[in-house]
Design an enzyme around this catalytic site. Structure first.
Site, short mmCIF file in Angstrom:
data_model
loop_
_atom_site.label_atom_id
_atom_site.label_comp_id
_atom_site.label_asym_id
_atom_site.label_seq_id
_atom_site.Cartn_x
_atom_site.Cartn_y
_atom_site.Cartn_z
N ASP A 37 32.68 -69.88 88.74
CA ASP A 37 32.14 -69.77 87.38
C ASP A 37 32.47 -71.05 86.61
O ASP A 37 33.58 -71.58 86.73
CB ASP A 37 32.77 -68.55 86.67
CG ASP A 37 31.98 -68.11 85.44
OD1 ASP A 37 31.84 -68.92 84.50
OD2 ASP A 37 31.52 -66.95 85.42
N TYR A 146 13.41 -66.79 80.12
CA TYR A 146 14.51 -66.11 80.80
C TYR A 146 13.96 -65.14 81.86
O TYR A 146 14.34 -65.19 83.04
CB TYR A 146 15.37 -65.35 79.78
CG TYR A 146 16.33 -64.37 80.42
CD1 TYR A 146 17.42 -64.80 81.16
CD2 TYR A 146 16.11 -62.98 80.30
CE1 TYR A 146 18.29 -63.89 81.76
CE2 TYR A 146 16.97 -62.07 80.90
CZ TYR A 146 18.05 -62.53 81.63
OH TYR A 146 18.89 -61.63 82.24
N1 LIG Z 1 24.03 -58.17 80.16
C1 LIG Z 1 22.87 -57.55 80.40
O1 LIG Z 1 22.48 -56.60 79.70
C2 LIG Z 1 22.01 -58.00 81.57
C3 LIG Z 1 20.81 -57.29 81.81
C4 LIG Z 1 20.04 -57.69 82.90
C5 LIG Z 1 20.43 -58.72 83.71
N2 LIG Z 1 21.59 -59.41 83.45
C6 LIG Z 1 21.97 -60.49 84.34
O2 LIG Z 1 23.30 -60.24 84.80
C7 LIG Z 1 23.98 -61.48 85.04
C8 LIG Z 1 25.32 -61.45 84.33
O3 LIG Z 1 25.10 -61.20 82.95
P1 LIG Z 1 26.32 -61.07 81.94
O4 LIG Z 1 25.88 -60.21 80.81
O5 LIG Z 1 27.53 -60.73 82.69
O6 LIG Z 1 26.39 -62.55 81.40
P2 LIG Z 1 27.67 -63.50 81.09
O7 LIG Z 1 27.13 -64.62 80.29
O8 LIG Z 1 28.78 -62.70 80.53
O9 LIG Z 1 28.09 -64.00 82.53
C9 LIG Z 1 27.42 -65.07 83.19
C10 LIG Z 1 28.49 -65.96 83.77
O10 LIG Z 1 27.83 -66.97 84.56
C11 LIG Z 1 28.49 -68.19 84.33
N3 LIG Z 1 27.52 -69.28 84.62
C12 LIG Z 1 26.32 -69.48 84.03
N4 LIG Z 1 25.72 -70.54 84.58
C13 LIG Z 1 26.56 -71.02 85.54
C14 LIG Z 1 26.51 -72.10 86.45
N5 LIG Z 1 25.45 -72.93 86.48
N6 LIG Z 1 27.53 -72.30 87.30
C15 LIG Z 1 28.61 -71.47 87.28
N7 LIG Z 1 28.74 -70.44 86.43
C16 LIG Z 1 27.71 -70.21 85.57
C17 LIG Z 1 28.94 -68.17 82.88
O11 LIG Z 1 30.03 -69.04 82.65
C18 LIG Z 1 29.31 -66.70 82.72
O12 LIG Z 1 30.70 -66.48 82.94
C19 LIG Z 1 23.06 -62.59 84.57
O13 LIG Z 1 22.41 -63.14 85.70
C20 LIG Z 1 22.06 -61.85 83.68
O14 LIG Z 1 20.82 -62.50 83.68
C21 LIG Z 1 22.40 -59.07 82.39
#
Ligand SMILES: NC(=O)c1ccc[n+]([C@@H]2O[C@H](COP(=O)([O-])OP(=O)(O)OC[C@H]3O[C@@H](n4cnc5c(N)ncnc54)[C@H](O)[C@@H]3O)[C@@H](O)[C@H]2O)c1
Length: 342
Positions: A37, A146
């Site tokens: 991460d 997105y």
């Molecule tokens: N939260 C929701 O309701 C939801 C719904 C549908 C899908 N998602 C998907 O679930 C996944 C996680 O979502 P979340 O809510 O935990 O988000 P979040 O932002 O809390 O977690 C994403 C993590 O990815 C890391 N990250 C991003 N780009 C990176 C890179 N290039 N290299 C290394 N690390 C990187 C960030 O530092 C972060 O810690 C995402 O792919 C999101 O699209 C989330």
């Protein structure tokens, strides 16, 4: 009889909201986990699972080293930029991080002969739809960069599974919510755009009011309905999907919805948070009715029957009262931890 040792799992985005819960649950089940991460939006760095590699997906050397040093055998890929509005303002950065980042990961997996991947997709791939329960074969029509970036990665996964022996499951989740306060894990996005933490912030006096965008949707109380799924249930689904791949029960490419099929309106969420706040001795809070936001569909609720059948998955924590109670407890117990910024 000794238990056979479990394969090591690379969790990209494992410091984020959903990734950190999944990393903890994996470890609790005996899987060695490596978190990868960049900490650009980490929800709860306090709850980080070790070993932890702080690096960006674009760093091929860091990916190679993480895979080799820890003898990784499968990948769960959460790392992405996640904010719909920001993606509309800055589409290039979303395609760069979400699509190019996933390509870099797939290339690393190919270099190292890794062939099991669980991918975070999203209900945003469906766009605006009026069906009461959205099935996986609904047309993909994302309305934001997105959503399009996730749909594009799904297309790439389908092509790569056909060409290169990859086995990949895309999990399309609806609205992730809740927390695991017992592990000091919860939702803390920066900026926060998700309804439940926003309402809790209002109840805790960290924002003046909560806005309700649109009161005349064709729903029972006129506000939008979404399908909220507890993050612990999401984490469980990832592990079940991973095990189906590792045990050879699933191969090729598939996409599965993760939701409850129930749906709660904005007003129902506000009422649930208010009731939890008053129960805890916190304040009632002002609610302001505002105009509809362009592009907000009236109702987005999953048909998640395929995940129930194919994964044997049963959401256990996803009733609205449990989601709100866990999220509230997380905020009450870890009030001022800011997310890390890269
Ligand atoms: N939260 C929701 O309701 C939801 C719904 C549908 C899908 N998602 C998907 O679930 C996944 C996680 O979502 P979340 O809510 O935990 O988000 P979040 O932002 O809390 O977690 C994403 C993590 O990815 C890391 N990250 C991003 N780009 C990176 C890179 N290039 N290299 C290394 N690390 C990187 C960030 O530092 C972060 O810690 C995402 O792919 C999101 O699209 C989330």
């Amino acid at each position: 009889m000794t238990t056979p040792s479990r394969p090591t799992i690379l969790v990209t985005g494992g410091a984020g909201f959903i990734g950190s819960h999944t990393a903890h649950q994996l470890r609790a089940r005996g899987y060695p986990v490596v978190v990868f991460d960049r900490l650009s939006n980490a929800s709860c760095p306090a709850g980080l699972v070790e070993p932890f590699v702080r690096a960006d997906l674009s760093d091929a050397n860091a990916l190679d080293a993480a895979i080799t040093d820890h003898q990784v055998q499968a990948v769960i890929h959460f790392a992405a930029s996640i904010e719909v509005g920001e993606s509309v303002r800055d589409p290039l950065s979303y395609y760069q991080n979400n699509v190019a980042g996933s390509l870099a990961l797939l290339a690393a997996m190919q270099r190292h002969g890794l062939c099991h991947l669980v991918f975070s997709s999203t209900a945003a791939v469906y766009g605006n739809t009026s069906v009461p329960l959205i099935p996986e074969n609904a047309p993909l029509a994302p309305t934001s960069p997105y959503g399009q970036s996730k749909a594009t990665v799904e297309r790439i996964l389908a092509d790569q599974t056909a060409a290169a022996g990859l086995n990949a499951t895309a999990l399309r989740y609806f609205n992730a919510a809740g927390a695991a306060p017992e592990w000091a894990l919860g939702e803390r996005h920066q900026p926060e755009t998700h309804l439940i933490p926003l309402v809790i912030q209002a109840a805790r006096g960290q924002r003046d009011h909560i806005a309700v965008f649109g009161q005349d949707y064709p729903t029972p109380d006129g506000t939008c309905i979404r399908d909220y799924i507890h993050v612990k249930d999401l984490a469980e689904a990832h592990i079940l999907a991973l095990e189906a791949l590792l045990e050879g029960r699933h191969d090729g490419y598939r996409a599965l919805n993760l939701g409850t099929g129930q749906g709660a309106s904005v007003r129902q969420v506000i009422d649930a948070v208010r009731s939890e706040a008053l129960h805890r001795g916190d304040r009632d809070f002002p609610v302001k009715d505002e105009a509809r936001r362009p592009g907000d569909p009236a109702r987005l609720v999953a048909d998640a029957s395929a995940a129930l059948v194919e994964l044997g998955w049963r959401p256990r924590y996803s009733d609205l009262a449990s989601i709100v109670s866990d999220a509230y407890r997380f905020f009450a117990e870890a009030p001022d931890k800011a997310p890390n910024k890269a």
